[in-house]
Design a protein around this motif. Sequence first.
Motif, short mmCIF file in Angstrom:
data_model
loop_
_atom_site.label_atom_id
_atom_site.label_comp_id
_atom_site.label_asym_id
_atom_site.label_seq_id
_atom_site.Cartn_x
_atom_site.Cartn_y
_atom_site.Cartn_z
N LYS A 173 16.07 33.71 48.79
CA LYS A 173 15.50 34.53 49.01
C LYS A 173 16.11 35.20 48.09
CE LYS A 173 15.79 33.41 53.59
NZ LYS A 173 15.88 32.69 55.06
N PHE A 230 27.55 35.94 53.14
CA PHE A 230 26.57 35.14 53.44
C PHE A 230 25.53 35.26 52.53
CE2 PHE A 230 22.47 33.39 55.15
CZ PHE A 230 23.59 32.41 55.97
N PRO A 281 26.05 26.43 54.67
CA PRO A 281 26.11 27.64 54.38
C PRO A 281 25.63 28.38 55.29
CG PRO A 281 24.13 25.91 54.56
CD PRO A 281 25.57 24.35 54.99
N SER A 282 27.20 29.11 55.46
CA SER A 282 27.40 30.42 56.72
C SER A 282 28.71 30.88 56.11
CB SER A 282 27.67 28.69 58.27
OG SER A 282 28.98 28.63 57.85
N PHE A 283 28.91 31.82 57.00
CA PHE A 283 29.77 32.81 57.08
C PHE A 283 30.77 33.13 57.96
CE2 PHE A 283 31.60 36.67 55.14
CZ PHE A 283 33.45 36.00 54.40
N TYR A 320 24.93 32.06 49.86
CA TYR A 320 24.03 31.01 50.32
C TYR A 320 23.26 30.55 49.20
CZ TYR A 320 20.02 29.35 53.14
OH TYR A 320 18.90 27.73 53.37
N ARG A 343 16.01 41.83 59.87
CA ARG A 343 15.60 40.53 59.57
C ARG A 343 16.25 40.01 61.02
NH1 ARG A 343 17.93 38.81 54.46
NH2 ARG A 343 19.24 41.00 54.92
N VAL A 355 24.59 32.00 60.38
CA VAL A 355 24.72 30.91 60.37
C VAL A 355 23.58 30.69 59.80
CG1 VAL A 355 25.97 28.80 61.88
CG2 VAL A 355 23.50 30.10 62.65
N GLU A 356 22.75 31.63 59.63
CA GLU A 356 21.22 32.08 59.58
C GLU A 356 20.77 32.92 58.96
OE1 GLU A 356 18.06 30.09 61.56
OE2 GLU A 356 16.94 29.34 59.76
N ILE A 357 20.44 33.98 58.16
CA ILE A 357 19.05 34.64 57.81
C ILE A 357 18.01 33.94 58.05
CG2 ILE A 357 18.57 37.00 57.14
CD1 ILE A 357 20.99 36.32 55.34
N THR A 358 17.38 34.52 58.99
CA THR A 358 15.63 34.10 59.24
C THR A 358 14.74 34.61 58.54
OG1 THR A 358 15.14 35.00 61.60
CG2 THR A 358 15.87 33.09 62.08
N ASN A 359 13.58 34.23 58.71
CA ASN A 359 12.46 35.14 58.22
C ASN A 359 11.76 35.60 59.33
OD1 ASN A 359 12.68 33.76 55.61
ND2 ASN A 359 11.91 31.85 56.11
N GLU A 418 19.48 42.10 62.23
CA GLU A 418 20.53 42.56 61.12
C GLU A 418 21.49 43.97 61.66
OE1 GLU A 418 20.21 42.76 56.79
OE2 GLU A 418 18.08 42.53 57.93
N VAL A 463 18.97 37.68 62.32
CA VAL A 463 19.99 36.63 62.31
C VAL A 463 20.40 35.58 62.34
CG1 VAL A 463 20.39 38.16 60.12
CG2 VAL A 463 21.61 38.49 62.39
N ILE A 500 26.78 39.72 56.52
CA ILE A 500 25.27 39.26 55.80
C ILE A 500 25.19 39.18 54.69
CG2 ILE A 500 22.58 40.06 56.26
CD1 ILE A 500 23.69 41.07 58.86
#
Lengths: 339, 448
Positions: free
Chosen positions: B69, B90, B134-136, B94, A101, A90-94, A77, A103, B87
Amino acid sequence: MPFIDEILKYDSLSIVGLEKNVGKTECLNYILSRLPLEKRRVAVTSIGIDGENKDQVTATKKPEIYLREGVYFSTAEAHYRSRRLVSELVEITNERSSLGRIVTGKVIVGGKALISGPSSGPSLKRWVKSARDLGVELTIIDGAISRLSSASPAISKAMVLSTGAAYSSNINTLVQKTRFVVEMINLPEADKGVVEAFDPVESGVWGLDDEGEIVDFGLTSSLSLSAVDKDITAGMRYIFVSGALTDRFLNLVANSGNIKSVVLVVRDFTKIFVNEMLYRNFVSRGGRIVVLQKSRLVAVCVNPTAPNGYVLDSGILCEKLQEAIKLPVYDIVKNRYDF
Amino acid sequence: MTFKSVLDIDCGIRFMYEDLELNSSCARKMLLESEMMTSKREIDVYYGKLNELYTKDFKAISLKLMCLKDIHTTIKRLGAGVVLDDIELFEIKYLAMISQDVRKLLLEQRITAVNLPDLKKVVEILDPDSLNIPSFYVYDSYSEQLAYIRKEMRNISGYGKEIGEQEREQLLELQRLNDEQEFQIRENLVGKLLEYAAKLEHVLKSLSLLDIMIAKCVQMKRLGLCFPSVAEGVETFYCKMFNPMVKKALEEAGKEFCPVDIAFQNVPVTIIGANMGGKTVVLKTLAVNQLLAQFGFGVAAECCCVNIVDKIMFCIGDDQNMQKGLSSFAAEMLAIDSVVKSIRKGENILALIDEPARTTNPVEGTALVEGLLEVLPSNAGGLVLTTHYNIKNDKVKRYRVKGLVDGVMDYMLVEAESGDVPHEAVAIAEKLGIDREWIELTRKHLNN
């Protein structure tokens, strides 16, 4: 453009430097700038921090990672926020790192960024899977020799090795040390039957006897040799070490009297932690090591300049190394290998 | 009592928690922080919602909730008017998209257990190109100037080609302008989103609740749990009550759990029976079921009615605490004393006491239990204790474990007239295979 077409034959690549400052980032930039992104969806990450302006350990100038439009990248991040490019999140991973995090973004307008992604083997595996879910066809991991797991064929099928004067400023030593690593990467794959027998094994030391029966020696790892009260090589055709292969274990097999009849099996080259001298001795006495999974070494890149200022002759280095490892060797900085 | 605080009660409630298949961390947090329900109305409303969900197909909803989340910090920051970064925006987009998807699924199935407000506007604000993915990022379409700056950047940097010093400077300037523009747009977006902060907060809570309820329904079906009926000031009864944790352990060992029936109200209940007859398991099961009923889980019985209490006090008698310098006897006496004090104060508690005064001599031990039953002749929340002592008090309700029948243990509870305890200890010890000589000498002593 050397070895780019070769890389495109695989869906996963890792770039491993044998030492810091051997030009690994240059190598990554070379690959990233030449991959046909319009034809192939590519994602890149790095274990630990990469792409920083200065090397965190030796304070030498380091090239930044340049990310072109269309490439996917995963980073912490904090580094995502400080990127110098335009990208779509496009994604926030775990997955988490000390910098927050992890991303994933897709580059909209190319530029530079710091990349520091997941670092453990299992988290890298998950990263590859999540990249696949985003439709990524080629994953690239910027790895490190201290974390060889990133180069494990379980995570990356192809690899590029970076070596250079930072590893050793003596050409002969450098060639010899690099050759040993290359030899380990190129160890032959075990026969299909042997792979099928040992692949499901998750821990311990196992054997495959003359009758083709699989035997558990009841050892938790090759490190717990003191628990052995018999000659485990007797009557065995193969011995499989699921974890690390150590000097001690190699010696045990070498001195068992069955060195010529038994073949040592390891999961992949990243599990081998043996001294070169011992290995040479083992092989000259008729010993053999095979792997269950083999990485395809696509190329070796060299950086003739060491951080202390010492510069080797690029031409001689490439030539000697090429001769020793029988694989093409490239000095990417000197020969720009234009588009 | 929060759910987190009861997890350490040694009755199998932690097993039920760990068995719950929650999809999101915010649901887990919500459950752990939830307070035990103590009003009939609240519990009835909760089970009403659970019952509604129970009959529906919630697989598709569950899949959506896997992506949930915990972004309450981001929502709080939005509420405070902080300019959020990419972030965080997003995260908001989401959440809004998941909420819209779940909302649609709920409407389709006519589920009203949770109520999700329409967040179409939020999605629209953060998805100016109506891409519905789902993206930003701060999209070009937010500002013509931004689109122009980025076009210029692309022209200079090309595909990462080598560029000169002058172009590098230009690029840096453009990047600065881009960042400035992005900030202004994000500031503007936050201004538009501000009014939805409360709704987003509500959505996050509702989705977490939905996740918890779905997990509870799945657990009910898997473990064969029932919907309890709950009431204030009534008799608690369980038909075919079982302990899910013990049942699972037995099943893994190829054995079966023997369900038991039990009922009690304000008259104290004593349970007597042979060693290894499952008396302690009965107490633990009463504890876990009371908790399950008041935290809105399925209850481990075929059917049941549960009297609502404010607190459960479970004295299992192994609180020996060397640090505090207490022997097991002292620790037990103090624990039971706090039960007495609570009941005296008129607190509405369920008191469960396992073999009080077991660690002292049988003469005084018996007297202590007789005394306890006299000092607590009635407790509205219920008082159940197990004992090996012969209790003469005839104002209590007695249960006896059936015990050894043809050498096999029958764990069923039967109501007993007298407090005469069974004498099966030696027979059971023998079954355990302890030293023969010891058994024989013991028998000789008994015969004398």
